[in-house]
Design an enzyme around this catalytic site. Sequence first.
Site, PDB file in Angstrom:
ATOM      1  N   LYS A 184     -20.623 -14.576  50.904  1.00  0.00           N
ATOM      2  CA  LYS A 184     -20.775 -14.423  49.453  1.00  0.00           C
ATOM      3  C   LYS A 184     -21.669 -13.236  49.130  1.00  0.00           C
ATOM      4  CE  LYS A 184     -23.449 -15.774  46.196  1.00  0.00           C
ATOM      5  NZ  LYS A 184     -23.408 -14.590  45.318  1.00  0.00           N
ATOM      6  N   GLU A 259     -33.729 -14.463  55.873  1.00  0.00           N
ATOM      7  CA  GLU A 259     -34.362 -13.140  55.861  1.00  0.00           C
ATOM      8  C   GLU A 259     -34.878 -12.962  54.445  1.00  0.00           C
ATOM      9  OE1 GLU A 259     -35.503 -10.838  58.079  1.00  0.00           O
ATOM     10  OE2 GLU A 259     -33.492 -10.925  58.921  1.00  0.00           O
ATOM     11  N   CYS A 293     -36.760  -5.133  51.170  1.00  0.00           N
ATOM     12  CA  CYS A 293     -37.607  -6.286  51.495  1.00  0.00           C
ATOM     13  C   CYS A 293     -38.818  -5.869  52.327  1.00  0.00           C
ATOM     14  CB  CYS A 293     -36.799  -7.357  52.196  1.00  0.00           C
ATOM     15  SG  CYS A 293     -35.767  -6.724  53.504  1.00  0.00           S
ATOM     16  N   GLU A 396     -43.751 -10.020  45.128  1.00  0.00           N
ATOM     17  CA  GLU A 396     -42.760  -8.983  45.442  1.00  0.00           C
ATOM     18  C   GLU A 396     -42.201  -8.421  44.132  1.00  0.00           C
ATOM     19  OE1 GLU A 396     -39.119 -10.180  47.519  1.00  0.00           O
ATOM     20  OE2 GLU A 396     -39.422  -8.489  48.871  1.00  0.00           O
TER      21      GLU A 396
HETATM   22  P1  NAP Z   1     -31.710 -13.852  45.027  1.00  0.00           P
HETATM   23  O1  NAP Z   1     -31.513 -14.732  43.848  1.00  0.00           O
HETATM   24  O2  NAP Z   1     -32.506 -14.348  46.155  1.00  0.00           O
HETATM   25  O3  NAP Z   1     -30.235 -13.444  45.517  1.00  0.00           O
HETATM   26  C1  NAP Z   1     -29.814 -13.269  46.843  1.00  0.00           C
HETATM   27  C2  NAP Z   1     -28.456 -13.946  47.048  1.00  0.00           C
HETATM   28  O4  NAP Z   1     -28.585 -15.349  46.886  1.00  0.00           O
HETATM   29  C3  NAP Z   1     -27.396 -13.519  46.053  1.00  0.00           C
HETATM   30  O5  NAP Z   1     -26.130 -13.483  46.693  1.00  0.00           O
HETATM   31  C4  NAP Z   1     -27.457 -14.638  45.033  1.00  0.00           C
HETATM   32  O6  NAP Z   1     -26.289 -14.747  44.291  1.00  0.00           O
HETATM   33  C5  NAP Z   1     -27.664 -15.817  45.922  1.00  0.00           C
HETATM   34  N1  NAP Z   1     -28.222 -16.998  45.256  1.00  0.00           N
HETATM   35  C6  NAP Z   1     -29.014 -17.074  44.157  1.00  0.00           C
HETATM   36  N2  NAP Z   1     -29.319 -18.353  43.865  1.00  0.00           N
HETATM   37  C7  NAP Z   1     -28.696 -19.126  44.788  1.00  0.00           C
HETATM   38  C8  NAP Z   1     -28.616 -20.538  45.012  1.00  0.00           C
HETATM   39  N3  NAP Z   1     -29.250 -21.413  44.242  1.00  0.00           N
HETATM   40  N4  NAP Z   1     -27.890 -20.964  46.069  1.00  0.00           N
HETATM   41  C9  NAP Z   1     -27.261 -20.100  46.876  1.00  0.00           C
HETATM   42  N5  NAP Z   1     -27.275 -18.759  46.704  1.00  0.00           N
HETATM   43  C10 NAP Z   1     -27.996 -18.273  45.676  1.00  0.00           C
HETATM   44  O7  NAP Z   1     -32.294 -12.490  44.576  1.00  0.00           O
HETATM   45  P2  NAP Z   1     -32.168 -11.809  43.121  1.00  0.00           P
HETATM   46  O8  NAP Z   1     -32.252 -12.836  42.019  1.00  0.00           O
HETATM   47  O9  NAP Z   1     -31.004 -10.938  43.151  1.00  0.00           O
HETATM   48  O10 NAP Z   1     -33.493 -10.955  43.091  1.00  0.00           O
HETATM   49  C11 NAP Z   1     -34.721 -11.568  42.727  1.00  0.00           C
HETATM   50  C12 NAP Z   1     -35.821 -11.128  43.642  1.00  0.00           C
HETATM   51  O11 NAP Z   1     -35.490 -11.478  44.983  1.00  0.00           O
HETATM   52  C13 NAP Z   1     -36.066  -9.641  43.711  1.00  0.00           C
HETATM   53  O12 NAP Z   1     -36.814  -9.173  42.658  1.00  0.00           O
HETATM   54  C14 NAP Z   1     -36.738  -9.513  45.032  1.00  0.00           C
HETATM   55  O13 NAP Z   1     -38.093  -9.827  44.910  1.00  0.00           O
HETATM   56  C15 NAP Z   1     -36.059 -10.557  45.876  1.00  0.00           C
HETATM   57  N6  NAP Z   1     -34.981  -9.998  46.735  1.00  0.00           N
HETATM   58  C16 NAP Z   1     -35.263  -9.833  48.048  1.00  0.00           C
HETATM   59  C17 NAP Z   1     -34.288  -9.297  48.874  1.00  0.00           C
HETATM   60  C18 NAP Z   1     -34.529  -9.095  50.336  1.00  0.00           C
HETATM   61  O14 NAP Z   1     -33.828  -8.332  50.964  1.00  0.00           O
HETATM   62  N7  NAP Z   1     -35.476  -9.784  50.934  1.00  0.00           N
HETATM   63  C19 NAP Z   1     -33.052  -8.905  48.365  1.00  0.00           C
HETATM   64  C20 NAP Z   1     -32.795  -9.110  47.002  1.00  0.00           C
HETATM   65  C21 NAP Z   1     -33.782  -9.648  46.213  1.00  0.00           C
HETATM   66  P3  NAP Z   1     -26.077 -13.957  42.895  1.00  0.00           P
HETATM   67  O15 NAP Z   1     -26.783 -12.650  42.988  1.00  0.00           O
HETATM   68  O16 NAP Z   1     -24.634 -13.770  42.854  1.00  0.00           O
HETATM   69  O17 NAP Z   1     -26.611 -14.831  41.832  1.00  0.00           O
END
Ligand code: NAP
Length: 502
Positions: A184, A259, A293, A396
Amino acid sequence: MSSAQAATSEPRRYQLFIDGKFVDAESGKTFQTPNPATGETLAEVAEADKADIDKAVAAARRAFEGKWAKVSARERGRMLYKLAQLIESNAKQLAELETADNGKPIRESLYIDVPATAENFEYFAGWATKIEGETIPVPGQFFNYTLREPVGVCGQIIPWNFPLLMAAWKLAPALAAGNTVVLKPAEQTPTTALELAKLIQEAGFPDGVVNVVPGYGETAGAALASHAGIDKIAFTGSTEVGKTIARAAADNLTKVSLELGGKAPNIVFADADIDQAVNGAMMGIFYNQGQVCCAGSRLFLDERVKDEFLDRFKAKAEKIKVGDPMDKQTLMGPQVSAEQLDRIKSYVTIAREEGATVLTGGGAPAALDEKFRRGYFFTPTIFSDVQNRMRVAQEEIFGPVTSVITFKDEDDLIRQANETIYGLSAGIWTRDVRRAHRFAREIKAGTVWINTFNMMNAASPFGGYKQSGYGREMGRHALEMYTQVKSVWVDLSGKPIGWYGQ
Ligand code: NAP
Ligand code: MG
């Protein structure tokens, strides 16, 4: 896909990839992904929901127990290698689409993301034929050996910051080890994973081995993580959602690898090569608009060089070209979404309230072309006078924003550097070899960079300590997450076991 198409404003259309076919969602629903540089719709994408996840998991199960189980390790390796070559021959189109969907500068997608994606498939192609069990020297009349077998059907949920590369980190070791996958992608950047699906098909993988199901995290992602039909869930994203995934997986005792986030210390000692360290600080926080990250988002400066360092760092940060990500001269494009931009802006307010100084940046860039006025741009930003306990040093931010903290000596530094819930990576700039290696031992982080930053390779493991997650991606360690060990005992003597033969 043509490169002209990636650049036009006519929305493209994408379907889900399930069981080797591109299909609409069962609900018929779609969602839009914008081009973050302009705010215009880049593509209209089928929106997977629970029903589609069920279909994809069933297809992955059939493939795992059917055709894929009969494919030899050599053949798996050849398919992965062919996929790597197809990615290279489509590099320009993939890079342009990655930039159009994510906003990252074309020089990054073309010279880093896409080549590293191909490299990961190529590296794991070599591993397919080298996954072996062992013989164990047990006492007595027995022959004991292990089989290293695939885990089964793997759910993989990836973020938007490196859409193609995160797909490669997840898919390549899983497929090399003989698993099948339901992937996904993030709702913000679903398009390149679907282009990758076309190449996966072209490379000859049987139907159902890889399924790509874009949709929202709360629906498609949650349905995948809690699915009783998967054997493993792998996730990259925020620590908060990582915890939700682990909870959902616990109900079925699905194997989990995570991760997650980071708040990496990037440390400059007074004896460092200051020019190199300034470049390292830039790479640490402005690369990919800071949406990394392992970004060096806590910049620790030795009190003795703080002023000199900040003068040079500020001057260079202010020269960064922010704008059209398709322009090869651009160093920073837009943030991925309006939500992320708002989140970053909120931290400027928080920094001021906490008593930090906004040394440079903190807002929208001036003088952008008319076309980019609705894009999600933000300037390179430095907060100085930060204390490590402040929110801007602990949370973060995931943007081009670094927090400068000073330190007096090595003990003071190590204590502060480890004062975080995260432990993904850390960097140190010094000419003192002993200090550098002492630091590498004392810092609690999965990766340490000495006089460099953000270096990675498909052969080298990457993953987190503490709340940055568990499991290691890339390198031979990744295969451990996608295989399980079976111990086989054989009696060589024909003698009864214990006293039951008496
Ligand atoms: P996120 O919510 O953690 O999204 C990462 C993935 O998880 C996306 O594919 C997202 O889907 C999915 N997801 C979200 N809620 C879920 C749930 N309840 N069950 C299963 N999968 C779920 O990250 P974000 O909201 O895009 O970003 C928020 C913050 O996360 C950023 O500001 C940053 O601090 C952190 N982040 C960290 C990384 C990293 O590489 N460590 C990468 C991205 C973001 P959808 O996007 O389709 O909703
Ligand atoms: Mg997009």
